[in-house]
Design a protein around this motif. Structure first.
Motif, PDB file in Angstrom:
ATOM      1  N   GLU A 181       0.839  -0.403  -0.354  1.00  0.00           N
ATOM      2  CA  GLU A 181       0.253  -0.411  -0.033  1.00  0.00           C
ATOM      3  C   GLU A 181       0.969   1.667  -0.064  1.00  0.00           C
ATOM      4  N   GLU A 182       1.301   1.536  -1.594  1.00  0.00           N
ATOM      5  CA  GLU A 182       1.582   3.208  -1.753  1.00  0.00           C
ATOM      6  C   GLU A 182       2.465   3.068  -0.264  1.00  0.00           C
ATOM      7  N   ARG A 207       7.634   1.838  -9.210  1.00  0.00           N
ATOM      8  CA  ARG A 207       6.121   1.633  -9.169  1.00  0.00           C
ATOM      9  C   ARG A 207       5.570   0.322  -9.907  1.00  0.00           C
ATOM     10  N   SER A 259       1.928   0.564  -5.092  1.00  0.00           N
ATOM     11  CA  SER A 259       0.578  -1.026  -4.693  1.00  0.00           C
ATOM     12  C   SER A 259       0.507  -1.394  -5.723  1.00  0.00           C
ATOM     13  N   ARG A 279       7.055   3.415  -0.232  1.00  0.00           N
ATOM     14  CA  ARG A 279       8.501   4.340  -0.244  1.00  0.00           C
ATOM     15  C   ARG A 279       9.775   3.592   0.214  1.00  0.00           C
ATOM     16  N   ARG A 283       8.403   4.326  -4.928  1.00  0.00           N
ATOM     17  CA  ARG A 283       8.281   5.431  -4.980  1.00  0.00           C
ATOM     18  C   ARG A 283       5.861   5.237  -5.238  1.00  0.00           C
ATOM     19  N   GLY A 284       6.214   5.040  -4.154  1.00  0.00           N
ATOM     20  CA  GLY A 284       4.569   4.774  -4.110  1.00  0.00           C
ATOM     21  C   GLY A 284       4.031   3.611  -4.155  1.00  0.00           C
ATOM     22  N   GLY A 321       4.343   3.777   3.922  1.00  0.00           N
ATOM     23  CA  GLY A 321       3.364   3.283   2.825  1.00  0.00           C
ATOM     24  C   GLY A 321       3.371   1.858   4.387  1.00  0.00           C
TER      25      GLY A 321
END
Length: 618
Positions: free
Chosen positions: A371-372, A580, A389, A374, A386-387, A424
């Motif tokens: 979940e997001e 990502r 998910s 980083r 970088r974030g 995250g």
């Protein structure tokens, strides 16, 4: 005004050094606590040794005054013992008793301290080695391996010298000094004050040379750690060194670090030599004063020859512990450098640790979600993830693909909680993995690294490394599934063949298959394979492809692979770009999408000949 300021600065430096020494020593108190009785016994023996040492000059004084000289025997002495022969025999017996008692006490004390010191080293090394394993990859990534090894080995020996030899030597010297000072004052207070004139010079020498010596020894210990690191790196990577013909360059690196260590060691030795010269000058001047004025008192009839002999003997013994204290001040300074390095390692805290409210994980189903998330290995280098998910269903097979450095292996490391994200959450079965204890989480994850690590031991022991105590039949079954059984049985002793350090006696492909067999044996709900076909020939790669589906049956499996043909066998592909998830879907879906995965696959297909697996066109 300059001289008082200089003296004040040196006094402040010495006081600060003593405080620092106390702080370092206090950190090792837990290692002495179990040995309080042994230390108390050593102290009692030390007292007996001190008393017998103080008695050593007296038999000679008695012989000079009562046998050689004309001094009358004490009135309390029986007539039968007052004769010259009887007194000489008594003096000889006293010499034997005193020297025997001194040596016996010294030998027993040394035995006690040697035993206590070795036991302390044992506990300290165990604690350091446990700390090395407790600390996470973030710590080890910032430290050179050789430097850590030096702290666990040679630095521990230095601290043993500090905690046992130096401390006891200081205690012994102080006791001898106190006893001798009392006797010398009783014999002649004036001569005693003359002898003490050398003490300020000794003190000044200690203050002057101690800080310079400590600074040099810090350099020496740091360079020794660097030497160990250079050697460890070269020996570990000896294959690459030879392939690229870098032997001379590696010798140059080693020579550079060795020369720096040599220069620092020579500087330290020079400082100690200067210090020893100053000690000799101060001691010689003090002895000359005592001899000069003492002989004048004997000539004037104010002191007996025997008393002067005892006094001069005591003076030699008195200066000896003073010099010992001065030397120990320097030795303690050198050992404190190692103590600082060990204390630093013992104080280090792992970045990844069990939370206060962490609980053992139940048997996990294997639903994994980011979940997001980083993450960065180094803030200065920027974020790797970088974030990110995604969510993976239990029992599904997922391939992580993308260019090198995209973050695929980082995802695997975060799932196993080798690192914690800076932002995250990583979830397993809907719960943040930080709520589980590390041991219970990792017990349910099998990992096949890209560079398999094997240990010196039998092949069977290496396969069973993640599940000790398992039956031989299960070890062999795992090896068959991994396609390793055939070559293992051809080894000199089959599964009982001892393989060399890091598995160097096996080929790269063989090491990989043993590593896969190890993961198969673990029976964990989550499986991570990082380039499982790396180093395998076409036949072995095909065997692993056929067996890994059986291995991953019922397990949530993450396959990191640059071989995109392997992705055809998974339920879902995650294409990672720039930290990502850029694309997600099956092989056919992503080809139809015509995006990054389709381009990567087309490039790889153009680089391979039809019907082959990963072999380049020639």
């Amino acid at each position: 005004m300059r001289y008082p300021n200089r003296v004040r600065k040196r006094w402040i430096a010495l006081r600060s050094g003593l405080g620092h020494a106390g702080e370092v020593l206090s950190g090792f108190a837990p290692f002495f606590a179990p040995r309080r009785r042994g230390l108390a016994l050593a102290l009692a023996v030390l007292l007996a040794e001190t008393a017998s040492s103080l008695a050593q000059p007296w038999p000679l004084a008695l012989a000079i005054d009562y046998v050689i000289g004309d001094k009358e025997p004490p009135a309390a002495l029986p007539g039968s013992l007052a004769g010259e022969d009887a007194m000489l025999a008594g003096v000889a017996l006293l010499v034997v008793l005193v020297f025997t008692a001194t040596r016996a006490a010294s030998a027993f004390r040394r035995y006690l301290l040697q035993r206590l010191g070795q036991e302390t080293v044992f506990d300290l090394r165990e604690a350091l080695y446990a700390k090395v394993h407790e600390l996470g990859l973030d710590y080890h990534g910032r430290r050179r391996t050789g430097d850590t090894i030096t702290r666990v080995t040679s630095d521990v020996r230095e601290v043993r010298t500090l905690l046992v030899d130096s401390v006891v030597e200081v205690a012994s010297s102080l006791m001898v000094l106190a006893g001798m000072l009392a006797v010398m004052l009783w014999l002649d207070a004036g001569l005693t004050l003359l002898a003490l004139l050398t003490v300020p010079f000794l003190f000044a020498a200690v203050v002057r040379y101690r800080s310079a010596l400590i600074e040099r020894m810090r350099v020496v210990r740091a360079r020794e750690g660097a030497i160990a690191s250079v050697a460890q790196e070269a020996i570990t990577g000896i294959r690459a060194v030879k392939i690229f013909g870098r032997e001379e360059e590696e010798r140059g690196r080693f020579r550079e670090e060795s020369e720096a260590s040599l220069r620092a060691s020579v500087d330290a030795a020079l400082i100690e030599a200067r210090f020893g010269t100053v000690l000799g000058l101060a001691g010689g001047a003090g002895t000359a004063l005592v001899v000069y004025f003492g002989v004048r008192q004997v000539l004037a009839g104010e002191m007996s020859v025997g008393d002067l002999t005892v006094f001069v003997s005591y003076l030699g013994l008195f200066l000896s512990p003073l010099w010992a204290l001065s030397r120990q001040a320097n030795q303690i300074g050198k050992s404190l450098v190692s103590g600082e390095r060990i204390a630093e390692l013992l104080r280090a805290e792992p970045a990844v640790r069990d939370a206060p409210d962490a609980r053992p994980a139940p048997r996990l189903a294997g639903r994994v979600a980011f979940e997001e998330v980083r993450f960065s290995y180094d803030e200065r280098a920027g974020e790797v993830l970088r974030g990110m998910s995604f969510e993976v269903e239990p029992g599904s097979r997922v391939a992580l693909v993308g260019a090198s450095g995209a973050g695929k292996s980082t995802v695997a490391s975060l799932i196993a909680r080798l690192y914690d994200p800076q932002g995250g959450r990583v979830l397993v079965d809907g719960r943040d993995i930080r709520r589980f204890t590390l041991a219970s989480l990792r017990a349910q994850i099998s990992f096949v690294p890209q560079e398999p690590m094997l240990f010196r031991g039998t092949v069977a022991e290496n396969i069973a490394y993640g599940r000790p105590g398992v039956r031989r039949e299960e070890v062999e079954r795992a090896a068959r599934l991994a396609g390793a059984d055939g070559f293992i049985r051809r080894l000199p002793r089959g599964y009982d063949t001892v393989i060399g350090e890091r598995g160097e006696s096996l080929s790269g492909g063989q090491r990989q298959r043993v590593s896969i067999a190890r993961a198969m044996l673990r029976e964990s709900p989550i499986l991570i394979l990082d380039e499982p076909q790396a180093g395998l020939d076409a036949g072995s790669a095909a065997a692993v492809r056929e067996s890994w589906r059986a291995l991953s049956e019922g397990r949530t499996t993450f396959v990191i692979s640059h071989e995109l043909r392997l992705a055809r066998d998974v339920d879902r592909i995650l294409v990672i770009e720039d930290g990502r998830v850029a694309e997600s879907g099956t092989h056919e879906e992503l080809l139809a999408l015509g995006g990054s995965y389709a381009r990567l696959y087309a490039l790889q297909e153009r680089g391979t000949s039809p019907g082959t697996t990963g072999r380049r066109k020639r």
